[in-house]
Design a protein around this motif. Structure first.
Motif, PDB file in Angstrom:
ATOM      1  N   ALA A   3       0.938  -1.230  -0.055  1.00  0.00           N
ATOM      2  CA  ALA A   3      -0.215  -0.120  -0.016  1.00  0.00           C
ATOM      3  C   ALA A   3       0.764   1.261  -0.015  1.00  0.00           C
ATOM      4  O   ALA A   3       2.132   1.374   0.493  1.00  0.00           O
ATOM      5  N   LEU A   4       0.346   2.105  -0.478  1.00  0.00           N
ATOM      6  CA  LEU A   4       1.048   3.444  -0.564  1.00  0.00           C
ATOM      7  C   LEU A   4       1.138   4.164   0.729  1.00  0.00           C
ATOM      8  O   LEU A   4       0.153   3.812   1.611  1.00  0.00           O
ATOM      9  N   MET A  59      -4.742   7.513  -6.118  1.00  0.00           N
ATOM     10  CA  MET A  59      -3.976   6.375  -6.574  1.00  0.00           C
ATOM     11  C   MET A  59      -4.385   4.921  -5.695  1.00  0.00           C
ATOM     12  O   MET A  59      -4.569   3.777  -6.144  1.00  0.00           O
ATOM     13  N   LYS A  60      -4.700   5.338  -4.397  1.00  0.00           N
ATOM     14  CA  LYS A  60      -5.013   4.124  -3.538  1.00  0.00           C
ATOM     15  C   LYS A  60      -6.471   3.373  -4.022  1.00  0.00           C
ATOM     16  O   LYS A  60      -6.489   2.198  -4.261  1.00  0.00           O
ATOM     17  N   PHE A 119       2.609   1.583 -10.734  1.00  0.00           N
ATOM     18  CA  PHE A 119       2.150   2.272  -9.465  1.00  0.00           C
ATOM     19  C   PHE A 119       3.258   2.978  -8.661  1.00  0.00           C
ATOM     20  O   PHE A 119       3.229   4.152  -8.451  1.00  0.00           O
ATOM     21  N   LEU A 120       4.342   2.277  -8.706  1.00  0.00           N
ATOM     22  CA  LEU A 120       5.587   2.747  -8.014  1.00  0.00           C
ATOM     23  C   LEU A 120       6.190   3.999  -8.683  1.00  0.00           C
ATOM     24  O   LEU A 120       6.565   5.014  -7.809  1.00  0.00           O
ATOM     25  N   GLU A 121       6.047   3.595  -9.944  1.00  0.00           N
ATOM     26  CA  GLU A 121       6.771   4.741 -10.522  1.00  0.00           C
ATOM     27  C   GLU A 121       6.010   6.219 -10.669  1.00  0.00           C
ATOM     28  O   GLU A 121       6.246   7.427 -10.460  1.00  0.00           O
ATOM     29  N   ARG A 122       4.543   6.108 -10.761  1.00  0.00           N
ATOM     30  CA  ARG A 122       3.542   7.257 -10.441  1.00  0.00           C
ATOM     31  C   ARG A 122       3.684   7.594  -9.150  1.00  0.00           C
ATOM     32  O   ARG A 122       3.758   8.799  -9.092  1.00  0.00           O
ATOM     33  N   GLU A 123       3.807   6.991  -7.926  1.00  0.00           N
ATOM     34  CA  GLU A 123       3.959   7.225  -6.788  1.00  0.00           C
ATOM     35  C   GLU A 123       5.336   8.129  -6.654  1.00  0.00           C
ATOM     36  O   GLU A 123       5.247   9.104  -6.071  1.00  0.00           O
ATOM     37  N   ALA A 124       6.304   7.665  -7.062  1.00  0.00           N
ATOM     38  CA  ALA A 124       7.371   8.401  -7.070  1.00  0.00           C
ATOM     39  C   ALA A 124       7.496   9.688  -7.727  1.00  0.00           C
ATOM     40  O   ALA A 124       7.875  10.770  -7.015  1.00  0.00           O
ATOM     41  N   GLN A 129       7.204  15.669  -7.634  1.00  0.00           N
ATOM     42  CA  GLN A 129       6.524  16.971  -7.826  1.00  0.00           C
ATOM     43  C   GLN A 129       6.004  17.647  -6.714  1.00  0.00           C
ATOM     44  O   GLN A 129       6.223  18.741  -6.627  1.00  0.00           O
ATOM     45  N   THR A 130       5.682  16.895  -5.556  1.00  0.00           N
ATOM     46  CA  THR A 130       5.183  17.472  -4.314  1.00  0.00           C
ATOM     47  C   THR A 130       6.374  18.006  -3.698  1.00  0.00           C
ATOM     48  O   THR A 130       6.300  19.339  -3.307  1.00  0.00           O
ATOM     49  N   TYR A 131       7.599  17.690  -3.776  1.00  0.00           N
ATOM     50  CA  TYR A 131       8.680  18.071  -3.001  1.00  0.00           C
ATOM     51  C   TYR A 131       9.204  19.368  -3.772  1.00  0.00           C
ATOM     52  O   TYR A 131       9.572  20.228  -3.135  1.00  0.00           O
TER      53      TYR A 131
END
Length: 211
Positions: A3-4, A59-60, A119-124, A129-131
């Motif tokens: 899970a994220l 995403m979840k 999903f892991l790539e999108r999460e990264a 982007q947020t950082y």
């Protein structure tokens, strides 16, 4: 699939930004302009930045939907295995179903692996982007309030019964801060969409923001 990991102070609004040159008199960041430095809790901002938390929730939901699809395919393989048990290992039907099961399992592993990697790539990318947005917001706020340095700190309370919390307290770089916490102001800036123009400024070339 894992899970994220979704990564507490109240937002104080952007009153200070309306008059950048005037120092705040009260609040967590009251002394930041006076001393010329501030601290920011990046982890807290990630937990409460609305655009980031919305992206993580979306995403979840997508992952849960994909997991449901994967479960359906996994159940179909289990049914094939049960059908195979009706035949003797030497029977042609057993061999045929066994080969089909092997093919389905291979396809299942490839599909599940691809979904997880995507999903892991999108999460990264969302985290990156947020950082960048947080970094730009910190820089903008610091420039507007004549702050020469911003350090990263963690404002979470320490649990004396939790070994990891105690070690974190011992190793934290900021031991004390005297009302120079700009976290609420930066979070408010982000949740309001950035600068008064509605966008966050890009970091100046060669000007690194300190955490």
């Amino acid at each position: 699939m894992k899970a994220l990991h979704l990564f507490s102070i109240v937002s104080l609004g952007l009153a200070a930004l309306a008059s950048p040159t005037s120092a705040q008199q009260t609040g967590p960041s009251a002394n930041s302009a006076r001393y010329g430095y501030g601290v920011v809790d990046v982890t807290y901002i990630f937990k409460h930045y609305q655009r980031f938390t919305t992206s993580m929730e979306n995403m979840k939901k997508e992952m849960e939907s994909a997991d449901g699809q994967i479960k359906t395919e996994r159940d179909a393989i289990v049914e094939k295995e049960r059908a195979r048990e009706q035949y003797n290992p030497g029977a042609p039907e057993f061999k045929q179903i066994d080969e089909e099961i092997a093919r389905l399992k291979a396809e299942f592993q490839l599909k599940a692996g691809k979904i997880r990697r995507d999903f892991l790539e999108r999460e990264a990318q969302v985290y990156y982007q947020t950082y960048q947005e947080v970094s730009n917001a910190v820089q903008y706020y610091a420039q507007q309030h004549n702050i020469g340095m911003v350090l990263r700190f963690n404002g979470d309370a320490i649990d004396p019964n939790n070994r990891e919390d105690i070690l974190r307290a011992i190793n934290k770089p900021v031991v004390f801060q005297n009302n120079v916490d700009i976290t609420p102001d930066v979070l408010a800036l982000l949740n309001r969409g950035g600068t008064p123009g509605g966008t966050l400024p890009a970091a100046s070339a060669g000007a690194a923001t300190k955490y």
